[in-house]
Every structure is written in structure tokens, then in C-alpha cells.
Design an enzyme around this catalytic site. Structure first.
Site, mmCIF file in Angstrom:
data_model
loop_
_atom_site.group_PDB
_atom_site.id
_atom_site.type_symbol
_atom_site.label_atom_id
_atom_site.label_comp_id
_atom_site.label_asym_id
_atom_site.label_seq_id
_atom_site.Cartn_x
_atom_site.Cartn_y
_atom_site.Cartn_z
ATOM 1 N N LYS A 136 -0.995 -1.864 0.403
ATOM 2 C CA LYS A 136 -2.457 -1.898 0.599
ATOM 3 C C LYS A 136 -3.098 -2.860 -0.407
ATOM 4 O O LYS A 136 -2.824 -4.033 -0.388
ATOM 5 C CB LYS A 136 -3.015 -0.481 0.514
ATOM 6 N N TYR A 147 -2.708 11.604 3.155
ATOM 7 C CA TYR A 147 -2.081 10.648 4.057
ATOM 8 C C TYR A 147 -1.154 11.399 5.012
ATOM 9 O O TYR A 147 -0.225 12.078 4.586
ATOM 10 C CB TYR A 147 -1.326 9.581 3.253
ATOM 11 N N ASP A 205 -1.601 10.077 -5.794
ATOM 12 C CA ASP A 205 -1.597 8.917 -4.899
ATOM 13 C C ASP A 205 -2.937 8.213 -5.112
ATOM 14 O O ASP A 205 -3.984 8.686 -4.663
ATOM 15 C CB ASP A 205 -1.426 9.370 -3.449
ATOM 16 N N ARG A 231 20.914 -2.601 -5.402
ATOM 17 C CA ARG A 231 20.265 -1.409 -4.823
ATOM 18 C C ARG A 231 19.608 -0.595 -5.937
ATOM 19 O O ARG A 231 18.630 0.106 -5.717
ATOM 20 C CB ARG A 231 21.285 -0.558 -4.044
HETATM 21 C C1 LIG Z 1 -2.977 6.713 0.766
HETATM 22 C C2 LIG Z 1 -1.647 6.278 1.309
HETATM 23 N N1 LIG Z 1 -0.541 6.692 0.696
HETATM 24 C C3 LIG Z 1 0.689 6.307 1.126
HETATM 25 C C4 LIG Z 1 0.846 5.495 2.226
HETATM 26 C C5 LIG Z 1 2.210 5.088 2.681
HETATM 27 O O1 LIG Z 1 2.455 3.744 2.399
HETATM 28 P P1 LIG Z 1 3.484 2.847 3.234
HETATM 29 O O2 LIG Z 1 2.892 2.630 4.588
HETATM 30 O O3 LIG Z 1 3.661 1.609 2.424
HETATM 31 O O4 LIG Z 1 4.771 3.640 3.324
HETATM 32 C C6 LIG Z 1 -0.286 5.046 2.896
HETATM 33 C C7 LIG Z 1 -0.154 4.177 4.093
HETATM 34 O O5 LIG Z 1 -1.059 4.055 4.887
HETATM 35 C C8 LIG Z 1 -1.564 5.440 2.427
HETATM 36 O O6 LIG Z 1 -2.693 5.034 3.043
#
Ligand SMILES: Cc1ncc(COP(=O)(O)O)c(C=O)c1O
Length: 383
Positions: free
Chosen positions: A202, A104, A177, A52
Site C-alpha cells: 500500500k 482487514y 497493523d 529463503r
Molecule cells: C490493512 C491491511 N492489512 C493487510 C493487508 C494485506 O496485505 P497484502 O495484500 O499485501 O497481503 C491489506 C491488504 O489490503 C490491508 O489493507
């Protein structure tokens, strides 16, 4: 491989040149053990005790990501959300944090509905405007400034260097991000970021077949140790097979991102002059208000994500999505296949997405095929 003397394309393609000492295999095995043997004198000299907290299946992907982002260390997480929320959970109740209004949506919801009741003082601001950041930071109290660039679903661009200077001036860390930019197009640490976050789900993986997250840190400091403790204690840990898939996907990252980005630029330019489209949101368009900052900050393209606003409103937008044949009506982004979605339907109340907006994730198909398919869908929706 001496990462200092080769290009990032080479690092990614060869996963840093990993070779198994014993077998001479050129791809790593998948370690599935959940636990590790303790030495007879009660020590754990291997450095690992329980999966973990850590797993040898993570090592190579984490090393590759740290190199590609020019960071000190990386950590894999069970999802992009597990990675992002670990950064906020490493703060203390009462800490003030700034986050963008346009970001997001799931993370925005978590910040308001979970992080805020837990005690973080979350303030959502116009992150693309340095004057607004300047006005909102509280020296000594603001501990984290969170940036997403380009940002879902309007693809607004934040000047990382300018925002980092303001954050650091107030004693705060800057986290970015960078899911949409990827290290191919932007390396936020070079612009002053302290932490870079990716939804590995992604572009890093790139094949729409796993959920994963990654953080990269500029320094291996106390805060980073707390972030890793959050991962170990909450268990936001990636599975071994997913770590292996992620590393495999990253080998083609540069090819895929450049292809998607070139196609997105063409698609944006095509539909920017289209009678059935009222606006195209894409930082690669010279008319975009974000273009100047994007051109300074992004190298070799503006990414594979764009949005179009369909003339005649929400019903026409939903009808356009209904009539595509090649584009897939699905959420997510960064895969080989192109996706289309009516974003306001996904985000619900409080979304910054106008009702006539379709979000496009451009894949690596033939670009003319993608344009022709969207063209016929727009025509039929307005037919
Ligand atoms: C820009 C962005 N950040 C974070 C996330 C979150 O990622 P996850 O779906 O792997 O939790 C996403 C998901 O769509 C995203 O588009």
C-alpha cells in the site's frame, strides 16, 4: 547518515543515505543470488547461507523501516498477509489471541478458517473499546492482542497506548497493523506496541505495482527470532526486485501520505454535508466518534482512507461507483491513483460494511478533480 540527528523525511528520501562502498552508487543494486559461498573452514562468516532466509536486497529497506518506526529491527515479507500471519504462526497451539471484529477481512478469514483449526484460540472483540479488551484478556493465557488502526473498512480508531497497557498487564504482546496510518502519521511502538505490521503493498511502496509486507519489532527478542524463522521456513520471503521497488517507493512516502491525507480530509468534509451521502466515515471529521483518540494518536493528518454511505442504498452505491471517470473501480489502497470500491461485494457474508458503503482510497491527484468526479457520479446514480 546519523539517523538520530535527521528528520524521518530525510531518512526516507535518502534511504538512510546509502552509498555503495566500491562504486559510489547512490541507489543499491538488486541482489538476485539464491545462495551464498561457504568459507573453506565450513563457516558462513557472511551471515548468509540461502536466500529463503535472508537477502542483501532486504537490508536497506529493513533498516529504513526500523528507523522510521523507532524499532529495533524490521523484516520484509512476500505480502502483508505473509507478514501478519507470521506473527500468529510464531505463537503455539492453545494460545489465546484477541483480534478486532472490524479488521482487514482476509486476515479475519485466515484467523477463523486456518489459525483456529490449527489451535489458536481466536476471540474477535470490539477493539476500540478498552473496557471490552479488559474484559476479554486472560492473564497468562492471552499471548497476543492484534490491533488495526484506522481499521478497514469503517476507519475506526483504537487507542494503542490504552490497549498496550491492558495487553501488557495480562502478559500479552500488542501487534498493530499500521498499514493505513503509516509511520508518517503514527509510530505505534512509541505508544507501546511490540510489533508493527504494514502491507508494504500500500502506502510504503505507493505505486500499486508490487505485493509486500513488513514487520517491525520493538525488541530483538526470542519471539522476534521465531517470527523470522517462520519467514525462512515457510518461505514468505520477498523477491529481490520487489525489495528494491519498495525502497524506491519509500523515498517519497512522506510527500505522498501527506498529500493523500490532506485531500481525504477535504473530500470527507465536502461529502459530509452532501444531500446524496448519508454518512462519511473518517476519523479526521470532528463529529466522528473516533476523532478524539485519532487526534491524540495521529500526527499531521488522519490518512488517505475514508468511506461514504450513499443515500438510497446498495444499488445507488454500486451505480455511483459505475459512473466515476477518474476514480478507478479497484480494490487495494495507498497508490498514487484514487480507488473506489463497493466493499460489501468484496468481503461477502459477515462483513461489517453496510451495503450502501463505498470505500475510497485517495491518491495524489488534484483534489478538486476528485471531488468533481465523485460529485457527477453521485448525481448520475441518483438521476
Ligand atoms: C490493512 C491491511 N492489512 C493487510 C493487508 C494485506 O496485505 P497484502 O495484500 O499485501 O497481503 C491489506 C491488504 O489490503 C490491508 O489493507
Amino acid at each position: 547518515m546519523d539517523a538520530k540527528h535527521v528528520k524521518p523525511e530525510t531518512i526516507a528520501a535518502q534511504a538512510l543515505g546509502w552509498i555503495d562502498d566500491k562504486t559510489r552508487a547512490i541507489t543499491p543494486p538488486i541482489h538476485v543470488s539464491s545462495t551464498y559461498l561457504r568459507d573453506p573452514d565450513n563457516q558462513y562468516r557472511s551471515g548468509r547461507a540461502y536466500a529463503r532466509a535472508d537477502n542483501p536486497a532486504f537490508d536497506q529497506a529493513e533498516h529504513v523501516m526500523a528507523e522510521l518506526e523507532h524499532g529495533a529491527q524490521a523484516a520484509l515479507f512476500a505480502s502483508g498477509m505473509a507478514a501478519a500471519t507470521a506473527v500468529f504462526q510464531a505463537l503455539a497451539p492453545g494460545d489465546h489471541v484477541l483480534a478486532p471484529k472490524v479488521m482487514y477481512w482476509s486476515l479475519r478469514n485466515w484467523l477463523m478458517n486456518f489459525a483456529t483449526p490449527w489451535g489458536l484460540k481466536v476471540e474477535l472483540i470490539e477493539m476500540t473499546d478498552p473496557a471490552a479488551v479488559h474484559a476479554a484478556v486472560q492473564p497468562g493465557k492471552t499471548k497476543l492482542v492484534w490491533v488495526e488502526t484506522p481499521a478497514n473498512p469503517l476507519w475506526t480508531v483504537t487507542d494503542i497506548a490504552a490497549t498496550a497497557a491492558i495487553a501488557h498487564g495480562a502478559g500479552a504482546r500488542l501487534a498493530v497493523d499500521s498499514t493505513v496510518a503509516t509511520p508518517v502519521l503514527t509510530r505505534p511502538i512509541e505508544h507501546g506496541a511490540d510489533i508493527v505490521m504494514h502491507a508494504g503493498t500500500k502506502y510504503l511502496n505507493g505505486h500499486s505495482d508490487l505485493i509486500a509486507g513488513v514487520l517491525v519489532t520493538r525488541h530483538d527478542d526470542e519471539f522476534w527470532k521465531r517470527v523470522k524463522t517462520v519467514r525462512a521456513q515457510i518461505g514468505g520471503t520477498l523477491g529481490s526486485f520487489e525489495a528494491w521497488l519498495l525502497l524506491r517507493g519509500m523515498r517519497t512516502l512522506y510527500l505522498r501520505v501527506r498529500c493523500a491525507s490532506n485531500s481525504a480530509q477535504r473530500i470527507a468534509e465536502h461529502f459530509a454535508r452532501h444531500a446524496l451521502v448519508s454518512a462519511v466515515l473518517y476519523p479526521g471529521l470532528t463529529g466522528s466518534p473516533d476523532h478524539t483518540v485519532a487526534a491524540r494518536q495521529m500526527r499531521g493528518g488522519f490518512g488517505g482512507m475514508l468511506s461514504i454511505r450513499v443515500r438510497d442504498g446498495e444499488a445507488a452505491a454500486i451505480a455511483t461507483a459505475a459512473h466515476v471517470a477518474l476514480w478507478k473501480r479497484a480494490t487495494s489502497l495507498g497508490g498514487t491513483e484514487s480507488l473506489i470500491e463497493h466493499r460489501a461485494s468484496v468481503e461477502g457474508a459477515g462483513t461489517p460494511a453496510p451495503p450502501d458503503l463505498l470505500r475510497l482510497s485517495v491518491g495524489i491527484e488534484d483534489c478538486d478533480d476528485l471531488i468533481a468526479d465523485l460529485e457527477q457520479a453521485l448525481q448520475r446514480a441518483h438521476g
